[in-house]
Design a protein around this motif. Structure first.
Motif, PDB file in Angstrom:
ATOM      1  N   PHE A  95     -39.744  77.080  90.912  1.00  0.00           N
ATOM      2  CA  PHE A  95     -38.576  76.362  90.423  1.00  0.00           C
ATOM      3  C   PHE A  95     -38.243  75.221  91.371  1.00  0.00           C
ATOM      4  O   PHE A  95     -38.289  75.381  92.584  1.00  0.00           O
ATOM      5  CB  PHE A  95     -37.361  77.294  90.362  1.00  0.00           C
ATOM      6  CG  PHE A  95     -37.521  78.433  89.407  1.00  0.00           C
ATOM      7  CD1 PHE A  95     -37.063  78.333  88.110  1.00  0.00           C
ATOM      8  CD2 PHE A  95     -38.118  79.622  89.822  1.00  0.00           C
ATOM      9  CE1 PHE A  95     -37.200  79.399  87.230  1.00  0.00           C
ATOM     10  CE2 PHE A  95     -38.260  80.679  88.954  1.00  0.00           C
ATOM     11  CZ  PHE A  95     -37.807  80.564  87.651  1.00  0.00           C
ATOM     12  N   ARG A  96     -37.878  74.085  90.792  1.00  0.00           N
ATOM     13  CA  ARG A  96     -37.333  72.949  91.539  1.00  0.00           C
ATOM     14  C   ARG A  96     -35.976  72.625  90.923  1.00  0.00           C
ATOM     15  O   ARG A  96     -35.746  72.919  89.749  1.00  0.00           O
ATOM     16  CB  ARG A  96     -38.259  71.755  91.477  1.00  0.00           C
ATOM     17  CG  ARG A  96     -39.519  71.996  92.274  1.00  0.00           C
ATOM     18  CD  ARG A  96     -40.370  70.765  92.316  1.00  0.00           C
ATOM     19  NE  ARG A  96     -41.541  71.026  93.131  1.00  0.00           N
ATOM     20  CZ  ARG A  96     -42.115  70.126  93.891  1.00  0.00           C
ATOM     21  NH1 ARG A  96     -41.647  68.903  93.933  1.00  0.00           N
ATOM     22  NH2 ARG A  96     -43.176  70.437  94.599  1.00  0.00           N
ATOM     23  N   PHE A  97     -35.134  71.999  91.715  1.00  0.00           N
ATOM     24  CA  PHE A  97     -33.744  71.831  91.313  1.00  0.00           C
ATOM     25  C   PHE A  97     -33.311  70.372  91.306  1.00  0.00           C
ATOM     26  O   PHE A  97     -33.816  69.555  92.067  1.00  0.00           O
ATOM     27  CB  PHE A  97     -32.841  72.627  92.269  1.00  0.00           C
ATOM     28  CG  PHE A  97     -33.140  74.093  92.242  1.00  0.00           C
ATOM     29  CD1 PHE A  97     -32.503  74.926  91.350  1.00  0.00           C
ATOM     30  CD2 PHE A  97     -34.096  74.631  93.090  1.00  0.00           C
ATOM     31  CE1 PHE A  97     -32.802  76.281  91.306  1.00  0.00           C
ATOM     32  CE2 PHE A  97     -34.403  75.977  93.054  1.00  0.00           C
ATOM     33  CZ  PHE A  97     -33.748  76.806  92.158  1.00  0.00           C
ATOM     34  N   SER A  98     -32.331  70.088  90.467  1.00  0.00           N
ATOM     35  CA  SER A  98     -31.698  68.769  90.442  1.00  0.00           C
ATOM     36  C   SER A  98     -30.650  68.734  91.561  1.00  0.00           C
ATOM     37  O   SER A  98     -30.235  69.786  92.063  1.00  0.00           O
ATOM     38  CB  SER A  98     -31.039  68.532  89.080  1.00  0.00           C
ATOM     39  OG  SER A  98     -29.964  69.440  88.899  1.00  0.00           O
ATOM     40  N   PRO A  99     -30.206  67.549  91.939  1.00  0.00           N
ATOM     41  CA  PRO A  99     -29.199  67.450  93.005  1.00  0.00           C
ATOM     42  C   PRO A  99     -27.888  68.182  92.694  1.00  0.00           C
ATOM     43  O   PRO A  99     -27.173  68.580  93.595  1.00  0.00           O
ATOM     44  CB  PRO A  99     -28.953  65.942  93.130  1.00  0.00           C
ATOM     45  CG  PRO A  99     -30.189  65.306  92.587  1.00  0.00           C
ATOM     46  CD  PRO A  99     -30.686  66.237  91.511  1.00  0.00           C
ATOM     47  N   ASP A 100     -27.595  68.386  91.399  1.00  0.00           N
ATOM     48  CA  ASP A 100     -26.351  69.065  91.043  1.00  0.00           C
ATOM     49  C   ASP A 100     -26.505  70.581  90.880  1.00  0.00           C
ATOM     50  O   ASP A 100     -25.601  71.250  90.382  1.00  0.00           O
ATOM     51  CB  ASP A 100     -25.736  68.437  89.789  1.00  0.00           C
ATOM     52  CG  ASP A 100     -26.608  68.578  88.557  1.00  0.00           C
ATOM     53  OD1 ASP A 100     -27.809  68.887  88.692  1.00  0.00           O
ATOM     54  OD2 ASP A 100     -26.095  68.371  87.440  1.00  0.00           O
ATOM     55  N   GLY A 101     -27.656  71.129  91.304  1.00  0.00           N
ATOM     56  CA  GLY A 101     -27.814  72.578  91.321  1.00  0.00           C
ATOM     57  C   GLY A 101     -28.292  73.199  90.026  1.00  0.00           C
ATOM     58  O   GLY A 101     -28.091  74.394  89.786  1.00  0.00           O
ATOM     59  N   LYS A 102     -28.939  72.433  89.201  1.00  0.00           N
ATOM     60  CA  LYS A 102     -29.538  72.962  87.971  1.00  0.00           C
ATOM     61  C   LYS A 102     -31.052  73.020  88.154  1.00  0.00           C
ATOM     62  O   LYS A 102     -31.627  72.276  88.947  1.00  0.00           O
ATOM     63  CB  LYS A 102     -29.216  72.063  86.771  1.00  0.00           C
ATOM     64  CG  LYS A 102     -27.752  71.978  86.430  1.00  0.00           C
ATOM     65  CD  LYS A 102     -27.275  73.245  85.796  1.00  0.00           C
ATOM     66  CE  LYS A 102     -25.868  73.097  85.259  1.00  0.00           C
ATOM     67  NZ  LYS A 102     -25.474  74.257  84.482  1.00  0.00           N
TER      68      LYS A 102
END
Length: 121
Positions: A95-102
């Motif tokens: 998993f990789r994440f967006s800057p806003d934690g999604k």
């Protein structure tokens, strides 16, 4: 360093899978997220509607069969997870994440299986 708990998000992801809660699972993904599954040929799903179409049939089957957390580890750019279905079929996901934690992206592939088991993802 991120200002959100990546491991906590994946624990929530596992909980949603165990409960068969498609809405909670989808809410963990960014609107423009992508999911790539290489369990049965490489297939890529983009956006909420395609990810929903991917997860809907699998989630009910997984939650009925039993969804187990095998390993969860931080990775250089996200989190690595290994889970099992029905106590035997093992799948690994990154998993990789967006800057806003999604969740921005997920790559799932078969983990090491017993010779007579296959991949259920």
């Amino acid at each position: 360093m991120s200002d959100f708990d990546q491991m906590g998000i994946i624990v929530d992801w596992v909980d949603a899978c165990r409960k068969g809660d498609l809405t909670a699972l989808l809410d963990l993904y960014a609107d423009d997220a992508q999911l790539e599954c290489t369990c049965d040929g490489a297939r890529r799903y983009r956006g909420r509607s395609e990810i929903e179409a991917y997860w809907q049939p699998r989630l009910s089957a997984f939650s009925l069969a039993g969804f187990g957390l095998e390993e969860i580890n931080p990775a250089p750019h996200g989190v690595h997870l290994e889970y099992s279905v029905a106590g035997a079929l093992r799948i690994q996901a990154s998993f990789r994440f967006s800057p806003d934690g999604k969740i921005r992206s997920t790559l799932c592939e078969p983990a090491r299986q017993n010779a007579h088991d296959g991949c259920a993802c």
